[in-house]
Design a protein around this motif. Structure first.
Motif, PDB file in Angstrom:
ATOM      1  N   HIS A 113      18.721   8.172   5.298  1.00 13.33           N
ATOM      2  CA  HIS A 113      19.353   9.443   5.650  1.00 13.33           C
ATOM      3  C   HIS A 113      18.326  10.355   6.330  1.00 13.33           C
ATOM      4  N   THR A 114      17.107  10.340   5.829  1.00 13.58           N
ATOM      5  CA  THR A 114      16.047  11.178   6.398  1.00 13.58           C
ATOM      6  C   THR A 114      15.536  10.585   7.706  1.00 13.58           C
ATOM      7  N   LEU A 115      15.283   9.280   7.745  1.00 14.51           N
ATOM      8  CA  LEU A 115      14.798   8.672   8.987  1.00 14.51           C
ATOM      9  C   LEU A 115      15.783   8.882  10.127  1.00 14.51           C
ATOM     10  N   ASP A 116      17.079   8.749   9.843  1.00 15.03           N
ATOM     11  CA  ASP A 116      18.089   8.952  10.881  1.00 15.03           C
ATOM     12  C   ASP A 116      18.054  10.384  11.417  1.00 15.03           C
ATOM     13  N   LYS A 117      17.826  11.344  10.543  1.00 14.69           N
ATOM     14  CA  LYS A 117      17.766  12.747  10.975  1.00 14.69           C
ATOM     15  C   LYS A 117      16.519  13.014  11.804  1.00 14.69           C
ATOM     16  N   ILE A 118      15.407  12.423  11.413  1.00 13.96           N
ATOM     17  CA  ILE A 118      14.148  12.657  12.125  1.00 13.96           C
ATOM     18  C   ILE A 118      14.275  12.274  13.596  1.00 13.96           C
ATOM     19  N   LYS A 119      15.053  11.241  13.890  1.00 17.15           N
ATOM     20  CA  LYS A 119      15.220  10.815  15.279  1.00 17.15           C
ATOM     21  C   LYS A 119      15.827  11.923  16.141  1.00 17.15           C
ATOM     22  N   SER A 120      16.548  12.862  15.528  1.00 10.95           N
ATOM     23  CA  SER A 120      17.231  13.922  16.271  1.00 10.95           C
ATOM     24  C   SER A 120      16.486  15.257  16.274  1.00 10.95           C
ATOM     25  N   ILE A 121      15.339  15.316  15.636  1.00  6.99           N
ATOM     26  CA  ILE A 121      14.588  16.574  15.556  1.00  6.99           C
ATOM     27  C   ILE A 121      13.839  16.801  16.870  1.00  6.99           C
ATOM     28  N   LYS A 122      13.913  18.019  17.347  1.00  3.01           N
ATOM     29  CA  LYS A 122      13.270  18.377  18.616  1.00  3.01           C
ATOM     30  C   LYS A 122      11.884  18.978  18.374  1.00  3.01           C
ATOM     31  N   GLY A 123      10.988  18.754  19.324  1.00  2.00           N
ATOM     32  CA  GLY A 123       9.726  19.469  19.337  1.00  2.00           C
ATOM     33  C   GLY A 123       8.631  18.926  18.440  1.00  2.00           C
ATOM     34  N   VAL A 167      19.933  18.575  10.431  1.00  2.00           N
ATOM     35  CA  VAL A 167      19.038  18.602  11.583  1.00  2.00           C
ATOM     36  C   VAL A 167      18.989  20.017  12.155  1.00  2.00           C
ATOM     37  N   LYS A 168      20.123  20.684  12.172  1.00  2.00           N
ATOM     38  CA  LYS A 168      20.193  22.061  12.677  1.00  2.00           C
ATOM     39  C   LYS A 168      19.208  22.967  11.923  1.00  2.00           C
ATOM     40  N   SER A 169      19.126  22.815  10.615  1.00  2.00           N
ATOM     41  CA  SER A 169      18.214  23.631   9.804  1.00  2.00           C
ATOM     42  C   SER A 169      16.755  23.294  10.096  1.00  2.00           C
ATOM     43  N   ILE A 170      16.470  22.016  10.284  1.00  2.00           N
ATOM     44  CA  ILE A 170      15.104  21.588  10.577  1.00  2.00           C
ATOM     45  C   ILE A 170      14.677  22.095  11.951  1.00  2.00           C
ATOM     46  N   ASN A 171      15.567  21.973  12.931  1.00  2.00           N
ATOM     47  CA  ASN A 171      15.249  22.482  14.270  1.00  2.00           C
ATOM     48  C   ASN A 171      15.027  23.991  14.248  1.00  2.00           C
ATOM     49  N   LYS A 172      15.825  24.699  13.463  1.00  2.00           N
ATOM     50  CA  LYS A 172      15.652  26.152  13.343  1.00  2.00           C
ATOM     51  C   LYS A 172      14.291  26.471  12.711  1.00  2.00           C
ATOM     52  N   LEU A 173      13.889  25.702  11.720  1.00  2.00           N
ATOM     53  CA  LEU A 173      12.583  25.887  11.083  1.00  2.00           C
ATOM     54  C   LEU A 173      11.458  25.744  12.109  1.00  2.00           C
ATOM     55  N   ILE A 174      11.536  24.716  12.930  1.00  2.00           N
ATOM     56  CA  ILE A 174      10.512  24.482  13.951  1.00  2.00           C
ATOM     57  C   ILE A 174      10.500  25.619  14.971  1.00  2.00           C
ATOM     58  N   GLU A 175      11.673  26.030  15.422  1.00  2.00           N
ATOM     59  CA  GLU A 175      11.765  27.134  16.386  1.00  2.00           C
ATOM     60  C   GLU A 175      11.141  28.407  15.828  1.00  2.00           C
ATOM     61  N   GLU A 176      11.447  28.712  14.573  1.00  2.00           N
ATOM     62  CA  GLU A 176      10.896  29.918  13.947  1.00  2.00           C
ATOM     63  C   GLU A 176       9.383  29.824  13.775  1.00  2.00           C
ATOM     64  N   PHE A 177       8.894  28.664  13.390  1.00  2.00           N
ATOM     65  CA  PHE A 177       7.452  28.489  13.243  1.00  2.00           C
ATOM     66  C   PHE A 177       6.751  28.734  14.581  1.00  2.00           C
ATOM     67  N   ASN A 178       7.352  28.219  15.646  1.00  2.00           N
ATOM     68  CA  ASN A 178       6.756  28.364  16.973  1.00  2.00           C
ATOM     69  C   ASN A 178       6.795  29.799  17.488  1.00  2.00           C
ATOM     70  N   SER A 179       7.720  30.605  17.018  1.00  2.00           N
ATOM     71  CA  SER A 179       7.880  31.954  17.574  1.00  2.00           C
ATOM     72  C   SER A 179       7.412  33.084  16.657  1.00  2.00           C
ATOM     73  N   CYS A 180       7.247  32.814  15.382  1.00  2.00           N
ATOM     74  CA  CYS A 180       6.841  33.889  14.475  1.00  2.00           C
ATOM     75  C   CYS A 180       5.315  33.937  14.365  1.00  2.00           C
ATOM     76  N   ASN A 181       4.827  34.969  13.766  1.00  2.00           N
ATOM     77  CA  ASN A 181       3.380  35.122  13.606  1.00  2.00           C
ATOM     78  C   ASN A 181       2.918  34.750  12.207  1.00  2.00           C
ATOM     79  N   LYS A 182       3.678  33.927  11.524  1.00  2.00           N
ATOM     80  CA  LYS A 182       3.327  33.518  10.170  1.00  2.00           C
ATOM     81  C   LYS A 182       2.707  32.122  10.191  1.00  2.00           C
ATOM     82  N   GLY A 183       1.851  31.850   9.217  1.00  2.00           N
ATOM     83  CA  GLY A 183       1.172  30.562   9.145  1.00  2.00           C
ATOM     84  C   GLY A 183       1.918  29.513   8.345  1.00  2.00           C
TER      85      GLY A 183
END
Length: 188
Positions: A33-43, A106-122
Motif C-alpha cells: 500500500h505504501t510502495l504503490d503510493k510512493i510511485k505517485s509522490i511528486k518532488g 498521496v494528496k496529503s504527502i504531496n501537500k507536506l512536501i509542498e509546504e516543506f519547500n515553501s515554509c521557513n520551518k525546518g
C-alpha cells in the motif's frame, strides 16, 4: 529542494505476533500500500527503503528504489533512520514514512512536501487536530540530531525537541494516521 524519502520497513511487529508488513491487507501485502503510493509522490530526490525482508527488498528494487538492508533491526527504529540517512547525506530534507499506515493519501504527502519547500520551518509533519503523525520531513540541519538517536527512539524525539521549528500540515481525515499494529487492526 532535494528531498530523500526514507521508508522504514524493518520492524519486528512484536504487538502483531507475526510479520505485519507481509500480511495480506485489502488484497495485497500491507507494505505494498505504501510502495504503490510512493510511485505517485511528486518532488522526491530519492527513495531509500530500509528493510530486512527479502520480499520488500526485491519489490523495491523492481520499482527503482534504493534499498538498504537492516541486519540489526533489534537495535530499534533509530538504526533504520541512521542507515537511511547514511545512504545519502546530500539531500536538503529527509522524509520518513512507515509501511503500516495504509490509509495515508498521496494528496496529503504531496501537500507536506509542498509546504516543506515553501515554509521557513525546518520540520514539517502531517497532523489531525492536536495529533501529530507520519510522514515527517526534517531539514538537513537536523542530521546530527537524527544520527544521534538511540534504541527505539525515532524522529518524534527530534521533532518535540525543536517544536518551535515545526509546521503541522493538517490532513482531512484522522483515518489517514491509523497504524496497523495488531491483528485486530487488520480486521477493522
Amino acid at each position: 529542494m532535494r528531498i530523500n524519502l526514507i521508508l522504514l520497513a524493518s520492524g519486528n511487529s512484536k504487538r502483531f505476533n507475526g510479520n505485519k508488513l507481509l500480511t495480506n491487507f485489502n488484497n495485497k501485502p500491507l507494505y505494498m500500500h505504501t510502495l504503490d503510493k510512493i510511485k505517485s509522490i511528486k518532488g522526491l530526490n530519492k527513495v531509500i527503503v530500509v528493510t530486512k525482508y527479502d520480499e520488500i527488498k526485491s519489490k523495491s528494487i523492481n520499482l527503482g528504489f534504493d534499498v538498504v538492508l537492516n541486519q540489526d533491526s533489534d537495535l530499534g527504529i533509530s538504526n533504520s533512520i541512521i542507515l537511511g540517512i547514511n545512504r545519502d547525506k546530500s539531500a536538503d530534507g529527509y522524509m520518513f514514512m512507515v509501511c503500516d499506515q495504509p490509509f495515508i493519501k498521496v494528496k496529503s504527502i504531496n501537500k507536506l512536501i509542498e509546504e516543506f519547500n515553501s515554509c521557513n520551518k525546518g520540520i514539517c509533519s502531517v497532523g489531525y487536530k492536536d495529533r501529530l503523525g507520519n510522514p515527517n520531513i526534517f531539514s538537513s540541519r537536523y542530521l546530527n540530531d537524527l544520527l544521534s538517536l538511540k534504541d527505539d527512539v525515532g524522529g518524534k524525539y527530534v521533532l518535540k525537541k525543536h517544536i518551535d521549528d515545526l509546521k503541522v500540515i493538517q490532513i482531512e481525515d484522522e483515518e489517514e494516521l491509523r497504524d496497523i499494529d495488531t491483528r485486530q487492526d487488520i480486521e477493522l
